[in-house]
Design a protein around this motif. Structure first.
Motif, PDB file in Angstrom:
ATOM      1  N   LEU A  63      25.189 -21.528 -28.975  1.00 47.73           N
ATOM      2  CA  LEU A  63      24.404 -21.886 -27.856  1.00 47.73           C
ATOM      3  C   LEU A  63      22.522 -21.351 -27.278  1.00 47.73           C
ATOM      4  O   LEU A  63      22.112 -22.195 -26.826  1.00 47.73           O
ATOM      5  N   LEU A  66      20.645 -24.319 -28.832  1.00 49.80           N
ATOM      6  CA  LEU A  66      20.765 -25.443 -26.912  1.00 49.80           C
ATOM      7  C   LEU A  66      19.676 -24.916 -26.601  1.00 49.80           C
ATOM      8  O   LEU A  66      19.149 -25.671 -25.448  1.00 49.80           O
ATOM      9  N   ARG A  94      26.720 -29.047 -25.632  1.00 46.97           N
ATOM     10  CA  ARG A  94      27.308 -28.760 -24.561  1.00 46.97           C
ATOM     11  C   ARG A  94      28.566 -29.306 -24.086  1.00 46.97           C
ATOM     12  O   ARG A  94      29.507 -28.277 -23.430  1.00 46.97           O
TER      13      ARG A  94
END
Length: 222
Positions: A63, A66, A94
């Motif tokens: 995460l 990302l 994702r």
């Protein structure tokens, strides 16, 4: 995805004068390797009938990666073709992370009581659920029980109340298809035949016979 290295901190339990303590063992991992581990965890969770240990550190790191990728995308001109390809890759990653978490939630909803019961039996270093998942499962179970009580249980005759004690469990003897990542000896199948698990070989066996090897990372569900 760039090849910049991330720092991964994994917990190790060490013995010190008979007492357990937690130490942080530092490991360097590239974003590409991190993605491979997330994909592996996703495939294992997707094809496993039972819930597997939560890969919380991997999810948190991905995460973070990302978010870093999204920041880099903002710096690329919108007419640059690279922005399109990078955005597609971003959406793919994702999706993998979301699907991994969704698979776990579906199992928690379907086998709530079984999973919570088994989780309470495990020692602290063998837990499979995150604190948030435990809280979700407990709240979900209480909500379903309360709703079921209002709608049905009070109308069931006393001599049939045993149906309320039934626990929905996953079929741990269901067959799973897997690839051997690292040679790990032999297992005996349901026909009392020995199956040799050689590296890169593929097999189909009941989940319960090879569940420990999945957790160890010796085999990969496919």
């Amino acid at each position: 995805m760039s090849d910049d290295e991330l720092q991964l901190f994994s917990e190790e339990r060490v013995s010190n004068d008979g007492n357990d303590s937690e130490d942080m063992d530092e490991e360097l991992i590239t974003p590409q390797k991190l993605l491979q581990r997330i994909e592996s965890a996703w495939m294992n969770e997707k094809h496993s009938p039972d819930i597997l240990p939560f890969q919380g550190e991997m999810v948190d790191l991905m995460l973070g990666q990302l978010a870093h990728m999204e920041e880099n995308l903002e710096a690329i001109d919108r007419n640059d073709f690279r922005k399109i390809t990078h955005k597609m890759e971003l959406e793919r990653i994702r999706f993998i992370v979301a699907s991994y978490l969704r698979c776990r939630l579906q199992k928690l909803e379907e086998f709530t009581q079984h999973i919570l019961t088994e989780e309470r039996k495990r020692p602290p270093d063998k837990k499979r659920l995150s604190d948030a998942e435990v809280k979700f499962a407990e709240d979900f179970f209480e909500s379903v029980e309360r709703h079921f009580q209002l709608l049905a249980l009070r109308h069931i005759p006393p001599n049939q109340d045993d149906i309320t004690k039934r626990i929905v469990r996953p079929n741990l003897m269901s067959n799973v298809f897997f690839r051997v990542v690292k040679s790990c000896g032999t297992v005996v199948n349901t026909n009392d035949e020995e199956v040799e698990l050689l590296e890169d070989s593929q097999h189909m066996l009941p989940y319960q016979l090879i569940s420990d090897l999945i957790i160890k990372g010796d085999i990969q569900l496919i």
